[in-house]
Scaffold this motif. Structure first.
Motif, PDB file in Angstrom:
ATOM      1  N   LEU A 120      19.360   9.084 -40.845  1.00  0.00           N
ATOM      2  CA  LEU A 120      20.632   8.474 -40.449  1.00  0.00           C
ATOM      3  C   LEU A 120      21.381   7.988 -41.679  1.00  0.00           C
ATOM      4  O   LEU A 120      20.780   7.375 -42.572  1.00  0.00           O
ATOM      5  CB  LEU A 120      20.392   7.260 -39.546  1.00  0.00           C
ATOM      6  N   ASP A 121      22.677   8.238 -41.735  1.00  0.00           N
ATOM      7  CA  ASP A 121      23.502   7.597 -42.758  1.00  0.00           C
ATOM      8  C   ASP A 121      23.727   6.134 -42.374  1.00  0.00           C
ATOM      9  O   ASP A 121      23.732   5.787 -41.191  1.00  0.00           O
ATOM     10  CB  ASP A 121      24.849   8.308 -42.887  1.00  0.00           C
ATOM     11  N   SER A 122      23.950   5.304 -43.388  1.00  0.00           N
ATOM     12  CA  SER A 122      24.020   3.869 -43.129  1.00  0.00           C
ATOM     13  C   SER A 122      25.294   3.442 -42.415  1.00  0.00           C
ATOM     14  O   SER A 122      25.376   2.321 -41.931  1.00  0.00           O
ATOM     15  CB  SER A 122      23.915   3.090 -44.448  1.00  0.00           C
ATOM     16  N   ASN A 123      26.304   4.319 -42.369  1.00  0.00           N
ATOM     17  CA  ASN A 123      27.526   3.941 -41.662  1.00  0.00           C
ATOM     18  C   ASN A 123      27.536   4.463 -40.234  1.00  0.00           C
ATOM     19  O   ASN A 123      28.570   4.532 -39.592  1.00  0.00           O
ATOM     20  CB  ASN A 123      28.762   4.442 -42.411  1.00  0.00           C
ATOM     21  N   VAL A 124      26.347   4.827 -39.727  1.00  0.00           N
ATOM     22  CA  VAL A 124      26.218   5.348 -38.369  1.00  0.00           C
ATOM     23  C   VAL A 124      25.601   4.287 -37.460  1.00  0.00           C
ATOM     24  O   VAL A 124      24.587   3.677 -37.803  1.00  0.00           O
ATOM     25  CB  VAL A 124      25.354   6.629 -38.348  1.00  0.00           C
ATOM     26  N   MET A 125      26.240   4.077 -36.311  1.00  0.00           N
ATOM     27  CA  MET A 125      25.702   3.191 -35.285  1.00  0.00           C
ATOM     28  C   MET A 125      25.290   4.034 -34.086  1.00  0.00           C
ATOM     29  O   MET A 125      26.007   4.961 -33.710  1.00  0.00           O
ATOM     30  CB  MET A 125      26.750   2.154 -34.860  1.00  0.00           C
ATOM     31  N   VAL A 126      24.133   3.732 -33.519  1.00  0.00           N
ATOM     32  CA  VAL A 126      23.618   4.538 -32.417  1.00  0.00           C
ATOM     33  C   VAL A 126      23.243   3.643 -31.235  1.00  0.00           C
ATOM     34  O   VAL A 126      22.938   2.464 -31.395  1.00  0.00           O
ATOM     35  CB  VAL A 126      22.389   5.363 -32.848  1.00  0.00           C
ATOM     36  N   ASP A 127      23.252   4.231 -30.050  1.00  0.00           N
ATOM     37  CA  ASP A 127      22.881   3.536 -28.835  1.00  0.00           C
ATOM     38  C   ASP A 127      21.374   3.274 -28.813  1.00  0.00           C
ATOM     39  O   ASP A 127      20.601   4.053 -29.388  1.00  0.00           O
ATOM     40  CB  ASP A 127      23.277   4.392 -27.641  1.00  0.00           C
ATOM     41  N   PRO A 128      20.907   2.197 -28.176  1.00  0.00           N
ATOM     42  CA  PRO A 128      19.462   1.900 -28.146  1.00  0.00           C
ATOM     43  C   PRO A 128      18.594   3.011 -27.567  1.00  0.00           C
ATOM     44  O   PRO A 128      17.420   3.107 -27.903  1.00  0.00           O
ATOM     45  CB  PRO A 128      19.384   0.634 -27.278  1.00  0.00           C
ATOM     46  N   GLY A 129      19.147   3.869 -26.732  1.00  0.00           N
ATOM     47  CA  GLY A 129      18.340   4.935 -26.143  1.00  0.00           C
ATOM     48  C   GLY A 129      18.409   6.250 -26.882  1.00  0.00           C
ATOM     49  O   GLY A 129      17.814   7.244 -26.454  1.00  0.00           O
ATOM     50  N   THR A 130      19.099   6.280 -28.016  1.00  0.00           N
ATOM     51  CA  THR A 130      19.325   7.537 -28.731  1.00  0.00           C
ATOM     52  C   THR A 130      18.020   8.174 -29.192  1.00  0.00           C
ATOM     53  O   THR A 130      17.803   9.385 -29.024  1.00  0.00           O
ATOM     54  CB  THR A 130      20.247   7.309 -29.936  1.00  0.00           C
ATOM     55  N   LEU A 131      17.130   7.399 -29.795  1.00  0.00           N
ATOM     56  CA  LEU A 131      15.882   7.954 -30.315  1.00  0.00           C
ATOM     57  C   LEU A 131      15.037   8.550 -29.195  1.00  0.00           C
ATOM     58  O   LEU A 131      14.518   9.673 -29.320  1.00  0.00           O
ATOM     59  CB  LEU A 131      15.097   6.879 -31.066  1.00  0.00           C
ATOM     60  N   ALA A 132      14.869   7.831 -28.113  1.00  0.00           N
ATOM     61  CA  ALA A 132      14.034   8.315 -27.006  1.00  0.00           C
ATOM     62  C   ALA A 132      14.590   9.606 -26.417  1.00  0.00           C
ATOM     63  O   ALA A 132      13.842  10.561 -26.160  1.00  0.00           O
ATOM     64  CB  ALA A 132      13.919   7.239 -25.929  1.00  0.00           C
ATOM     65  N   ARG A 133      15.903   9.655 -26.211  1.00  0.00           N
ATOM     66  CA  ARG A 133      16.499  10.866 -25.651  1.00  0.00           C
ATOM     67  C   ARG A 133      16.372  12.047 -26.612  1.00  0.00           C
ATOM     68  O   ARG A 133      16.145  13.187 -26.198  1.00  0.00           O
ATOM     69  CB  ARG A 133      17.959  10.617 -25.285  1.00  0.00           C
ATOM     70  N   SER A 134      16.509  11.775 -27.902  1.00  0.00           N
ATOM     71  CA  SER A 134      16.424  12.845 -28.894  1.00  0.00           C
ATOM     72  C   SER A 134      15.004  13.385 -29.013  1.00  0.00           C
ATOM     73  O   SER A 134      14.801  14.602 -29.147  1.00  0.00           O
ATOM     74  CB  SER A 134      16.908  12.327 -30.254  1.00  0.00           C
ATOM     75  N   VAL A 135      14.018  12.503 -28.967  1.00  0.00           N
ATOM     76  CA  VAL A 135      12.620  12.947 -29.030  1.00  0.00           C
ATOM     77  C   VAL A 135      12.275  13.782 -27.809  1.00  0.00           C
ATOM     78  O   VAL A 135      11.535  14.779 -27.898  1.00  0.00           O
ATOM     79  CB  VAL A 135      11.675  11.742 -29.160  1.00  0.00           C
ATOM     80  N   ASP A 136      12.806  13.421 -26.653  1.00  0.00           N
ATOM     81  CA  ASP A 136      12.563  14.210 -25.448  1.00  0.00           C
ATOM     82  C   ASP A 136      13.108  15.625 -25.588  1.00  0.00           C
ATOM     83  O   ASP A 136      12.552  16.573 -25.016  1.00  0.00           O
ATOM     84  CB  ASP A 136      13.196  13.530 -24.230  1.00  0.00           C
ATOM     85  N   ILE A 137      14.200  15.776 -26.319  1.00  0.00           N
ATOM     86  CA  ILE A 137      14.754  17.116 -26.547  1.00  0.00           C
ATOM     87  C   ILE A 137      13.906  17.879 -27.564  1.00  0.00           C
ATOM     88  O   ILE A 137      13.616  19.066 -27.389  1.00  0.00           O
ATOM     89  CB  ILE A 137      16.211  17.021 -27.037  1.00  0.00           C
ATOM     90  N   LEU A 138      13.493  17.169 -28.634  1.00  0.00           N
ATOM     91  CA  LEU A 138      12.690  17.818 -29.664  1.00  0.00           C
ATOM     92  C   LEU A 138      11.307  18.192 -29.145  1.00  0.00           C
ATOM     93  O   LEU A 138      10.775  19.260 -29.479  1.00  0.00           O
ATOM     94  CB  LEU A 138      12.557  16.880 -30.871  1.00  0.00           C
ATOM     95  N   ASN A 139      10.722  17.323 -28.322  1.00  0.00           N
ATOM     96  CA  ASN A 139       9.404  17.559 -27.729  1.00  0.00           C
ATOM     97  C   ASN A 139       9.508  17.478 -26.212  1.00  0.00           C
ATOM     98  O   ASN A 139       9.120  16.488 -25.607  1.00  0.00           O
ATOM     99  CB  ASN A 139       8.389  16.514 -28.223  1.00  0.00           C
TER     100      ASN A 139
END
Length: 430
Positions: A120-139
């Motif tokens: 992540l670049d430091s000027n990026v803000m993400v939603d609290p569920g972003t990581l979980a949803r992204s991992v579900d797509i990757l795996n």
């Protein structure tokens, strides 16, 4: 050339202009339709990595040296969230290539405990569920419906610009990223004929990255764990300026993996950017793309509203007699309507009423200066990034050259030069 041949050539060109126009609109509408469903300052950006709704992850804040001004914010957040497994990774002069972002990431890259990396670049803000949803797509789970034909190698997010300081350049950048760029980015990734990734927020596996080298040459036994000879992994991408695009391209072409977009957006804070800053930034990335994907870069002006509209109006007038003065206003009106709809899909709301005229002015300025910027960029190979000058080589690699850009484009870069880059001041890896 006979009269018959001239007439045939005119008919062919007129028909081609309308066929291209129809194709371009179909791509734009696809991006607009696919944009539906996307969810909507340093402290807040970095804090969003601490608040991810995911059971087991670690954070590395990657900086160049111990005097980095962001470390005070990082330490405050580490104190506020003591239960989050967070670390500071200091580069301390270690160099693997000309790309400073890759150099900064190397310490954390060697220390990570997990295989999945989220850069992540430091000027990026993400939603609290972003990581979980992204991992579900990757795996994806074994019982997931409609499993992908090819394994997912990269999960990325559409950049969404939000302006923190209302200057001319930041407004134009916001209008560009949140309309035309987002529309084409989503459409190209929906069609998925090749790799197209902006690395503001990307997930991939370290075990995959450790097998590729950026040559884009397919690995014959990739499905059985094969890898490229020689230097591989993140260090191999230190020779590229656009390392994010090259990493995604390597996973696509060398390992045969595909990419997927998450439903989330990567919210990019845009600071006090002047119009010259914007022009210099666009020149830089057109020149980088030219050395990486020449055909797509040469075709780029024909995807812009001005040139596409003019060509279509000429073809339509020749074939049907419809006046360009009637077609052009309709063309720009519909184009603007689609772009505003894309903005609303990304933001979760239309452009606020009190900012609508400023946004429309920035949108119009972006459309008008896109072609002149492209012409300035296409004739040179040198770029400036974070106050240093590079020459972009044929294969997308870069090398340092002497200080001070030259020529007419150098004038824009000098006036656009600041002490910080508005999009990569600090890199974060999870």
């Amino acid at each position: 050339m006979t009269i018959e041949h001239r007439d045939l050539l005119k008919l062919t060109l007129a028909s081609a202009s309308l066929i291209w126009y129809a194709f371009l609109w179909s791509l734009g509408v696809l991006g607009c339709i696919a944009a539906y469903g996307l969810d909507t300052n340093l402290y807040e950006n970095l804090e969003s990595t601490f608040t991810q709704e995911y059971p087991n992850y670690e954070i590395f804040f990657c900086v160049d040296d111990e005097d980095d001004q962001a470390l005070n914010v990082v330490r405050d957040l580490m104190t506020k969230y003591p239960t989050v497994n967070a670390h500071i990774a200091i580069r301390n002069g270690a160099t693997v290539g000309v790309n400073p972002k890759v150099n900064n990431l190397m310490t954390a890259y060697h220390q990570t405990a997990h295989d999945i990396l989220w850069v992540l670049d430091s000027n990026v803000m993400v939603d609290p569920g972003t990581l979980a949803r992204s991992v579900d797509i990757l795996n994806p789970p074994p019982d997931a419906p409609n499993p992908p034909r090819r394994r997912i190698g990269v999960v990325h997010h559409v950049p969404y610009a939000w302006v923190t300081k209302h200057s001319s350049g930041s407004r134009v950048e916001e209008a560009f990223l949140n309309t035309n760029h987002a529309k084409m980015y989503i459409a190209i990734n929906t069609v998925a004929v090749d790799s197209c990734v902006v690395g503001k927020s990307c997930l991939y596996r370290k075990s995959d990255l450790d097998r590729v080298d950026g040559s884009l040459k397919p690995i014959p036994n990739a499905d059985n764990g094969g890898c490229q000879p020689g230097e591989r992994g993140l260090a191999a991408f230190g020779r590229f300026l656009a390392e994010d695009n090259m990493i995604a391209g390597a996973l696509w072409h060398e390992l045969g993996l595909r990419h997927d977009l998450s439903c989330d957006v990567a919210k990019n804070a845009v600071g006090n950017m002047s119009l010259m800053d914007y022009v210099a930034r666009r020149i830089r990335w057109v020149r980088v793309r030219k050395r990486m994907v020449l055909a797509a870069t040469l075709a780029e002006p024909f995807t812009e509203s001005v040139l596409a509209g003019v060509l279509a109006s000429v073809g339509l007038r020749y074939l049907t007699g419809i006046s360009s003065w009637l077609f052009i206003p309709v063309h720009f009106g519909v184009w603007l309507f689609v772009d505003m709809d894309v903005f609303a899909s990304l933001a979760g709301h239309p452009v606020p009423a009190n900012m609508r005229w400023q946004f429309l002015a920035a949108w119009a300025a972006r459309e008008l200066i896109a072609l002149p910027i492209w012409f300035m960029a296409i004739v040179g190979n040198e770029v400036e990034w974070r106050g240093k000058r590079y020459e972009v080589m044929e294969n997308g690699e870069v090398r340092r050259v002497g200080e001070g850009p030259r020529g007419i484009t150098g004038w824009f870069m000098r006036w656009g030069r600041k002490t910080t880059d508005y999009y990569e001041p600090l890199e974060t890896q999870e």
